[in-house]
Design a protein around this motif. Structure first.
Motif, short mmCIF file in Angstrom:
data_model
loop_
_atom_site.label_atom_id
_atom_site.label_comp_id
_atom_site.label_asym_id
_atom_site.label_seq_id
_atom_site.Cartn_x
_atom_site.Cartn_y
_atom_site.Cartn_z
N ARG A 1 0.83 -1.19 0.00
CA ARG A 1 0.00 0.00 0.00
C ARG A 1 0.87 1.26 0.00
N ILE A 2 0.30 2.36 -0.50
CA ILE A 2 0.96 3.67 -0.52
C ILE A 2 0.27 4.53 0.54
N HIS A 3 1.05 5.13 1.43
CA HIS A 3 0.49 5.83 2.58
C HIS A 3 0.73 7.34 2.58
N ASN A 4 1.52 7.85 1.62
CA ASN A 4 1.88 9.27 1.65
C ASN A 4 1.31 10.09 0.50
N GLY A 5 0.31 9.56 -0.19
CA GLY A 5 -0.34 10.35 -1.22
C GLY A 5 0.24 10.16 -2.62
N ILE A 6 -0.54 10.63 -3.60
CA ILE A 6 -0.19 10.44 -5.01
C ILE A 6 1.06 11.22 -5.42
N PRO A 7 1.22 12.51 -5.05
CA PRO A 7 2.42 13.24 -5.50
C PRO A 7 3.73 12.58 -5.07
N LYS A 8 3.80 12.14 -3.81
CA LYS A 8 5.03 11.48 -3.35
C LYS A 8 5.21 10.12 -4.03
N MET A 9 4.10 9.47 -4.35
CA MET A 9 4.20 8.21 -5.08
C MET A 9 4.88 8.42 -6.43
N PHE A 10 4.44 9.46 -7.16
CA PHE A 10 5.06 9.75 -8.46
C PHE A 10 6.52 10.15 -8.28
N GLY A 11 6.82 10.84 -7.18
CA GLY A 11 8.21 11.18 -6.90
C GLY A 11 9.07 9.95 -6.72
N ALA A 12 8.54 8.96 -6.01
CA ALA A 12 9.29 7.71 -5.80
C ALA A 12 9.52 6.98 -7.12
N PHE A 13 8.47 6.89 -7.94
CA PHE A 13 8.63 6.22 -9.23
C PHE A 13 9.60 6.98 -10.14
N ALA A 14 9.60 8.30 -10.05
CA ALA A 14 10.55 9.09 -10.86
C ALA A 14 11.99 8.79 -10.46
N LEU A 15 12.24 8.68 -9.15
CA LEU A 15 13.58 8.34 -8.68
C LEU A 15 13.99 6.95 -9.14
N LEU A 16 13.05 6.01 -9.11
CA LEU A 16 13.35 4.65 -9.54
C LEU A 16 13.68 4.61 -11.02
N LEU A 17 12.90 5.31 -11.85
CA LEU A 17 13.18 5.33 -13.29
C LEU A 17 14.48 6.05 -13.60
N LEU A 18 14.78 7.09 -12.82
CA LEU A 18 16.05 7.79 -13.03
C LEU A 18 17.22 6.88 -12.71
N LEU A 19 17.10 6.09 -11.64
CA LEU A 19 18.16 5.13 -11.32
C LEU A 19 18.31 4.09 -12.43
N SER B 1 20.85 1.43 -2.53
CA SER B 1 20.21 1.55 -1.22
C SER B 1 19.57 2.93 -1.03
N ALA B 2 20.22 3.97 -1.53
CA ALA B 2 19.68 5.32 -1.39
C ALA B 2 18.32 5.44 -2.08
N THR B 3 18.19 4.85 -3.27
CA THR B 3 16.92 4.91 -3.99
C THR B 3 15.86 4.07 -3.30
N VAL B 4 16.24 2.91 -2.77
CA VAL B 4 15.29 2.08 -2.02
C VAL B 4 14.80 2.82 -0.79
N GLN B 5 15.72 3.42 -0.05
CA GLN B 5 15.35 4.18 1.14
C GLN B 5 14.43 5.36 0.78
N ALA B 6 14.77 6.08 -0.28
CA ALA B 6 13.95 7.20 -0.72
C ALA B 6 12.55 6.74 -1.11
N SER B 7 12.46 5.61 -1.77
CA SER B 7 11.16 5.08 -2.18
C SER B 7 10.31 4.72 -0.97
N ARG B 8 10.92 4.10 0.02
CA ARG B 8 10.16 3.74 1.23
C ARG B 8 9.67 4.99 1.96
#
Length: 285
Positions: A154-172, A231-238
């Motif tokens: 589940r996602i607990h911090n809202g849609i904008p932060k969710m897209f931020g996490a996915f953006a970091l993952l795709l950038l990595l 690890s930095a991207t995993v931590q940021a995503s969490r």
């Protein structure tokens, strides 16, 4: 009597590559479009790329779920939420092997030489390939997110932060694809590129916080894991997803994971894109 004069043969020169940022971007998009069309004509490549991460989600969720302590609890649902950021990051980085194999295949078939004969930006060939791979990775992430929701993520911090996490993952993933491009240019066959692309990815992904907390590792290995770009991207995503398992550590990447993830990805792109383009120019000279 008239003198016969021989006309010297015309020299055929290779077209000069056009410069300029706009032209380079246009050429990159043309190559990316070509690679996307190729992926659509070979759907099994995309399908097989989806199967592996789905298997990881299901196997890790139900085999290790309930046996790994996350945040002081061994609850299976907590581990599934903890797991998904690691699976997302692993998926985008494992696409590196495919990028390297594709470039090695183009090299072995002489396609790169045909591109070189065109008046186009030299770096556009590699940039277009990595962009196309990023589109395929984004599709995989969407399917993987749906599977994660089915197993309890589940996602607990809202849609904008969710897209931020996915953006970091795709950038990595995009950053690591340049490492794959360099490997693809450095070997002689797609098989070697695939093997070379996976050998270094396993320690990068497993010596990290993706599947277990670094707190349970030996001290020296914990430091390696905490300063691992992965690890930095995993931590940021969490953090952005609001999932459990965020590591509390004095290491700068763990204390500032979003900025660390951005910094690592930009640094990797800057170094390995420059290196790969130079390798491409020397390999086709």
């Amino acid at each position: 009597m008239s003198a016969v004069t021989d006309t010297p043969p015309q020299l055929t020169l290779a077209p000069k590559a056009r410069g300029g940022l706009i032209q380079s971007a246009h050429d990159s998009l043309v190559v990316a479009k070509r690679n996307l069309r190729r992926m659509m004509r070979i759907p099994e490549v995309v399908i097989f790329g989806l199967v592996q991460p789905i298997m990881f989600v299901v196997l890790f969720s139900y085999v290790f779920g309930g046996s790994v302590n996350v945040g002081g609890t061994s609850d299976a649902n907590s581990y599934r939420e903890f797991l998904m950021a690691g699976i997302f990051a692993q998926t985008v980085t494992f696409a590196t092997a495919g990028a390297g194999a594709g470039i090695a295949d183009d090299m072995s078939k002489g396609l790169i030489d045909r591109f070189r004969s065109l008046p186009m930006s030299r770096g556009a060939v590699l940039t277009g390939r990595t962009l196309a791979d990023s589109v395929q990775t984004a599709l995989t992430i969407v399917v993987l997110a749906c599977v994660g929701l089915l197993v309890g993520w589940r996602i607990h911090n809202g849609i904008p932060k969710m897209f931020g996490a996915f953006a970091l993952l795709l950038l990595l993933g995009y950053a690591f694809s340049w490492i794959g491009a360099l490997i693809g240019l450095s070997v002689r066959s797609p098989e070697a590129a695939t093997s070379g692309g996976l050998i270094w990815l396993f320690p990068v992904t497993f010596v990290s916080n993706a599947f277990v907390s670094p707190q349970f590792m030996p001290a020296w290995l914990r430091h390696v894991a905490e300063w691992n770009p992965f690890s930095a991207t995993v931590q940021a995503s969490r953090v952005l997803f609001g999932n459990p398992g965020v590591v509390h550590s004095g290491a700068w990447p763990m204390a500032h994971p979003v900025w660390a993830s951005l910094a690592w990805s930009v640094l990797i792109i800057a170094v390995f894109r420059t290196w790969a383009v130079r390798k491409y120019r020397s390999a086709t000279a």
